[in-house]
Design a protein around this motif. Sequence first.
Motif, PDB file in Angstrom:
ATOM      1  N   GLY A 134       0.816  -1.209   0.000  1.00 26.80           N
ATOM      2  CA  GLY A 134       0.000   0.000   0.000  1.00 26.80           C
ATOM      3  C   GLY A 134       0.851   1.260   0.000  1.00 26.80           C
ATOM      4  N   ALA A 135       1.938   1.235   0.764  1.00 28.02           N
ATOM      5  CA  ALA A 135       2.836   2.392   0.784  1.00 28.02           C
ATOM      6  C   ALA A 135       3.509   2.581  -0.570  1.00 28.02           C
ATOM      7  N   VAL A 136       3.903   1.478  -1.201  1.00 24.50           N
ATOM      8  CA  VAL A 136       4.512   1.564  -2.539  1.00 24.50           C
ATOM      9  C   VAL A 136       3.524   2.159  -3.533  1.00 24.50           C
ATOM     10  N   PHE A 137       2.282   1.715  -3.487  1.00 25.56           N
ATOM     11  CA  PHE A 137       1.290   2.251  -4.418  1.00 25.56           C
ATOM     12  C   PHE A 137       1.089   3.745  -4.208  1.00 25.56           C
ATOM     13  N   GLY A 138       1.159   4.185  -2.957  1.00 23.39           N
ATOM     14  CA  GLY A 138       1.013   5.608  -2.689  1.00 23.39           C
ATOM     15  C   GLY A 138       2.171   6.441  -3.208  1.00 23.39           C
ATOM     16  N   ALA A 139       3.314   5.800  -3.405  1.00 29.60           N
ATOM     17  CA  ALA A 139       4.518   6.518  -3.845  1.00 29.60           C
ATOM     18  C   ALA A 139       4.792   6.375  -5.342  1.00 29.60           C
ATOM     19  N   THR A 140       3.974   5.592  -6.052  1.00 29.12           N
ATOM     20  CA  THR A 140       4.246   5.270  -7.457  1.00 29.12           C
ATOM     21  C   THR A 140       2.998   5.441  -8.302  1.00 29.12           C
ATOM     22  N   ARG A 141       3.195   5.326  -9.632  1.00 26.57           N
ATOM     23  CA  ARG A 141       2.069   5.495 -10.556  1.00 26.57           C
ATOM     24  C   ARG A 141       1.847   4.286 -11.459  1.00 26.57           C
ATOM     25  N   HIS A 142       2.910   3.566 -11.770  1.00 29.11           N
ATOM     26  CA  HIS A 142       2.802   2.521 -12.793  1.00 29.11           C
ATOM     27  C   HIS A 142       3.239   1.132 -12.320  1.00 29.11           C
ATOM     28  N   ILE A 143       4.197   1.068 -11.437  1.00 28.09           N
ATOM     29  CA  ILE A 143       4.854  -0.187 -11.107  1.00 28.09           C
ATOM     30  C   ILE A 143       3.884  -1.151 -10.421  1.00 28.09           C
ATOM     31  N   ALA A 144       4.003  -2.435 -10.756  1.00 28.02           N
ATOM     32  CA  ALA A 144       3.220  -3.468 -10.084  1.00 28.02           C
ATOM     33  C   ALA A 144       3.931  -3.890  -8.803  1.00 28.02           C
ATOM     34  N   VAL A 145       3.168  -4.425  -7.867  1.00 31.04           N
ATOM     35  CA  VAL A 145       3.743  -5.030  -6.659  1.00 31.04           C
ATOM     36  C   VAL A 145       3.306  -6.487  -6.623  1.00 31.04           C
ATOM     37  N   THR A 146       4.278  -7.377  -6.566  1.00 29.09           N
ATOM     38  CA  THR A 146       4.011  -8.798  -6.430  1.00 29.09           C
ATOM     39  C   THR A 146       4.327  -9.228  -5.004  1.00 29.09           C
ATOM     40  N   VAL A 147       3.340  -9.754  -4.309  1.00 25.91           N
ATOM     41  CA  VAL A 147       3.559 -10.362  -3.001  1.00 25.91           C
ATOM     42  C   VAL A 147       3.801 -11.838  -3.245  1.00 25.91           C
ATOM     43  N   SER A 148       5.044 -12.248  -3.068  1.00 25.31           N
ATOM     44  CA  SER A 148       5.445 -13.606  -3.446  1.00 25.31           C
ATOM     45  C   SER A 148       6.316 -14.229  -2.355  1.00 25.31           C
TER      46      SER A 148
ATOM     47  N   LEU B  17      -7.054   0.960  -4.794  1.00 23.03           N
ATOM     48  CA  LEU B  17      -6.102   2.056  -4.640  1.00 23.03           C
ATOM     49  C   LEU B  17      -5.106   2.122  -5.788  1.00 23.03           C
ATOM     50  N   SER B  18      -4.669   0.963  -6.247  1.00 24.09           N
ATOM     51  CA  SER B  18      -3.589   0.901  -7.239  1.00 24.09           C
ATOM     52  C   SER B  18      -4.091   0.843  -8.673  1.00 24.09           C
ATOM     53  N   GLY B  19      -5.384   0.695  -8.860  1.00 19.71           N
ATOM     54  CA  GLY B  19      -5.894   0.520 -10.217  1.00 19.71           C
ATOM     55  C   GLY B  19      -5.511  -0.810 -10.821  1.00 19.71           C
ATOM     56  N   GLY B  20      -5.394  -1.839  -9.976  1.00 18.57           N
ATOM     57  CA  GLY B  20      -5.125  -3.183 -10.480  1.00 18.57           C
ATOM     58  C   GLY B  20      -3.665  -3.565 -10.578  1.00 18.57           C
ATOM     59  N   ARG B  21      -2.814  -2.932  -9.764  1.00 15.89           N
ATOM     60  CA  ARG B  21      -1.370  -3.200  -9.867  1.00 15.89           C
ATOM     61  C   ARG B  21      -0.860  -4.253  -8.889  1.00 15.89           C
ATOM     62  N   LEU B  22      -1.733  -4.858  -8.110  1.00 13.66           N
ATOM     63  CA  LEU B  22      -1.304  -5.848  -7.118  1.00 13.66           C
ATOM     64  C   LEU B  22      -1.385  -7.258  -7.692  1.00 13.66           C
ATOM     65  N   ILE B  23      -0.316  -8.014  -7.508  1.00 11.26           N
ATOM     66  CA  ILE B  23      -0.262  -9.433  -7.875  1.00 11.26           C
ATOM     67  C   ILE B  23       0.024 -10.211  -6.603  1.00 11.26           C
ATOM     68  N   THR B  24      -0.827 -11.170  -6.291  1.00  9.21           N
ATOM     69  CA  THR B  24      -0.656 -11.948  -5.075  1.00  9.21           C
ATOM     70  C   THR B  24      -0.406 -13.402  -5.422  1.00  9.21           C
TER      71      THR B  24
END
Length: 326
Positions: free
Chosen positions: A63-77, A99-106
Amino acid sequence: MPVTVVRFNLVEPGATPASLSARYRAALEMAAYADDRGITTVQTEEHHGVANNWLPSPFAFAGAVFGATRHIAVTVSAVIGPLHDPLRLAEDISVLDLLSGGRLITVAGIGYRPEEYALFDVDWKRRGRLQDELLETVLKAWTGEEFEYRGRTVRVTPRPFSDPHPLLLVGGSSKAAARRAARLGLPFFPSAHLPELEAYYKDRLIEYGTEGWTMMPSAVTPLLHIAEDPDRTWAEYGEYFLHEARTYASWQSAEIRSAVKSAATTVDELRAEGVYRILTPDECVAQGLDNHVLHPLSGGMPVDEGWRSLHLFCENVLPRLKDLEG
């Protein structure tokens, strides 16, 4: 262009609250810098009760990464599924997806450390059944409709941004994990390069009449650190990589198959293995890798050295990878 990843697990042996806070804030600044320069993914993970302060809350960090970025995906792996309440996890992922517009990958795994299950008073022997329940529940929850859960009718809101649901993969290195993914029609994320397990998963898709795909690590997926003088960097900072490698090794039994697995007991052995690689920009480009996984803060690496690695990659490697693609 090859996939580019910046990995963070926020390890810092002997940290103070102040030093760890500085490391977390540096990681967010690094994520924003990586986002501005076109790196595709931030990867993070979940472990609990580790003496070296391994990140236990990957979704809070995401969530903090999404607040600091615009495009990058975050993968929780990977998220250790059975340690989470299914309804609360569905809510948390839905909110992050919005929040991220679909940038989270779990990637949902079941973990391999009984100590983590004991910490949360979760029965290690029931982990497979708990994982089944978790995955089935979050998929129902994300519809926004009422469903039966543990003998009662429930409804989870809000619905996520992504349609039909946030990207959720089943992780693991066992046939049970592959069957679970196929049965639910979810993508499969083998924890190592395991073509035979990918074939087994595809056979199970046919058996269950479902659809899915595999996101499998390449046969060679080293963790990278970029430096102008690798010899000097190994001499000065090799112990940080060794600390992380030895921590992983202490958790992994012989039957665990992982893309990050080392038998090294010394820095020289670790360097010879090639699981962790310190490369010049020229050497990095010459590797011809499909996936570039940069690990700038590995093992508690000093933040300044992590920044040097990230700057060299973004300024001296990434533009050349883009040129090769063009």
